[in-house]
Design a protein around this motif. Structure first.
Motif: not given
Length: 417
Positions: A45-47, A50-51, A55, A66, A74
């Motif tokens: 999952q994209t998050d 990013t985490r 960012e 993505s 996502s």
RNA sequence: GUGGACGUGGCCAAGUUAGGUUAAGGCGCCAGGUUGUGGCCCUGGAGAUCGAGGGUUCAAAUCCCUCCGUCCACCCCA
């Protein structure tokens, strides 16, 4: 005509031996150090990225593949390996295993970038991670393993660069002093560096512009701003590296592009490599697991770009073993002989002997030419004569000599060659 | 994303500057020269709408435009 998408490439049969070689050397090294393989999904999952990656990194801001899946989630094709490993560590309760947990992975990796020599949109990374050990001996182990991996591959003239970029306690002070140093030189610095000043001051250090790089020579050094914890870690690391006589050099301008790095960072590059020359890079990431909502857990690892390693191997002319050559081509004349040839091949394959049939519809001469062209060492000939007396002609292509062997002893005869 | 170079059969590549009948050559591939034998040699053959599309022209691989791709440098990264 269809083409492979931009920045991707087919790995052709002729090149596979390089891949097999790199993987086998890698497996050999990691098993000596007790690292176990972990495979994670090719997308997450994209998050998570990013985490995990940060960012404001380029990877997250403009390079991720993505997309929304059919359920509306996502999804992102992995742009690097460490975040996934940390996720798997947490999800599978590896924090309950005896620490540290030593892992390695090898996987395709995706970044939407402009392709260049040594840079692809799909490339392959082999990496290792050690989770749950704060002490610098594990940094030593990781760096040592990286170095021996390169050495065992047969690469030469490599540079091992290390640095310590501090942690959340001391890095802010260092960044302050960096900004103070660069603040009154902004008009002289290049356009990119003016952005770096605000966005990511660490990167001011490794700008390639001549003016900027000259200015950065006298910039404050991160190792002079380390807090007591980082300082101790750094000093002991250097002590260990010296004790095992690793030929490292301290590079004060070495910073890495991912947000999660703390303390130790390092790189290995061939001496006269181009701009995409870094073939291995890594560092410590003591805050990452916590960032991913796990209990604070230290970690360190490195990743290598297999394409870049192979470029270096070719560049340095390292000789790579051939893999599993075909030993025998079976030629035949006539339908009766063909029937028997099929039978003989079946027996050979069952016995584990690398052998193939000559292509159909060819004269014996053409079958021989075929055998010669594919570079096989021996040819077997089955014709009327052989059928009659239950034999087979074995021809040595190098010397040209040939002898008759008994069909009933074919496995025994050919196994010993 | 920015700047530059380039794109001719599977591979290498001449021709593009000054547009002109069937687009050189080499490697590789296939076949014959040896109706049961390869490598060298000889002969022959297959394979390219010249990256794609549009435009200029009587005529375009060659000039112009757009797109795609490759390579180099930057950004950034393995």
């Amino acid at each position: 005509m269809y083409r492979a998408p931009r920045g991707t490439t087919d790995i052709l049969p002729n090149d596979q031996r390089y891949w097999t070689y790199v993987h086998s050397v890698a497996r050999d090294v990691v098993s000596r150090y007790g690292y176990k393989r972990l495979d994670t999904p090719i997308f997450e999952q994209t998050d998570l990225f990013t985490r995990g990656v940060g960012e404001v990194t380029d990877i997250v801001e403009k390079e991720m593949y993505s997309f929304l899946d059919r359920g509306g989630d996502s999804i992102t094709l992995r742009p690097e390996g460490t975040a996934s490993v940390c996720r798997a560590y947490l999800e599978n309760g590896m924090h309950n295993l005896p620490q540290p947990v030593r892992l390695f992975y090898t996987s395709p990796t995706f970044r939407y970038e402009r392709p260049q020599a040594g840079r692809f949109r799909q490339h392959h990374q082999f990496g290792v991670e050690a989770l749950g050990e704060p002490d610098s001996y594990i940094d030593t182990e990781i760096i040592d393993m990286a170095w021996k991996f390169m050495r065992d591959l047969g690469l030469q003239n490599l540079r091992l660069l290390i640095n310590n970029i501090g942690d959340t306690e001391c890095r802010p002070h260092y960044l302050d002093s960096l900004r103070a140093y660069y603040d009154n030189q902004l008009t002289v610095l290049c356009k990119d560096c003016n952005q770096r000043f605000y966005r990511n001051p660490l990167r001011l250090l490794d700008c390639k512009q001549e003016i900027c790089s000259e200015i950065s020579l006298n910039a404050p050094r991160s190792v002079d701003y380390l807090c007591s914890g980082c300082k101790y870690h750094w000093d002991t690391l250097i002590g260990y590296l010296d004790r095992i006589e690793l030929p490292y050099s301290i590079e004060h301008k070495l910073v890495r592009g991912l947000d999660y790095y703390t303390r130790t960072v390092f790189e290995i590059q061939p001496e006269n490599a181009g701009s995409q020359g870094t073939i291995l890079a890594g560092g410590r990431y003591d805050g990452l697991i916590e960032e991913l909502q796990g209990k604070a857990t230290p970690g360190i690892g490195f990743a290598t770009g297999i394409e870049r390693i192979i470029l270096a191997l070719k560049d340095q002319g390292v000789s790579i073993p051939e893999e599993d050559p075909i030993k025998f081509v079976l030629t035949y004349m006539g339908d009766q002989a063909k029937l028997e040839a099929v039978h003989v091949l079946s027996i050979l394959h069952e016995a584990g002997i690398n052998s193939i049939m000559a292509p159909s519809g060819k004269s014996l001469r053409a079958q021989m030419r075929y055998a010669n062209n594919i570079g096989v060492s021996y040819v077997l000939v089955l014709g009327d004569e052989e059928l009659e007396n239950g034999s087979l002609v074995l021809k040595d292509m190098a010397g040209g000599s040939q002898r008759t062997i008994d069909l009933r002893a074919v496995v025994q005869e050919l196994s010993s060659i």
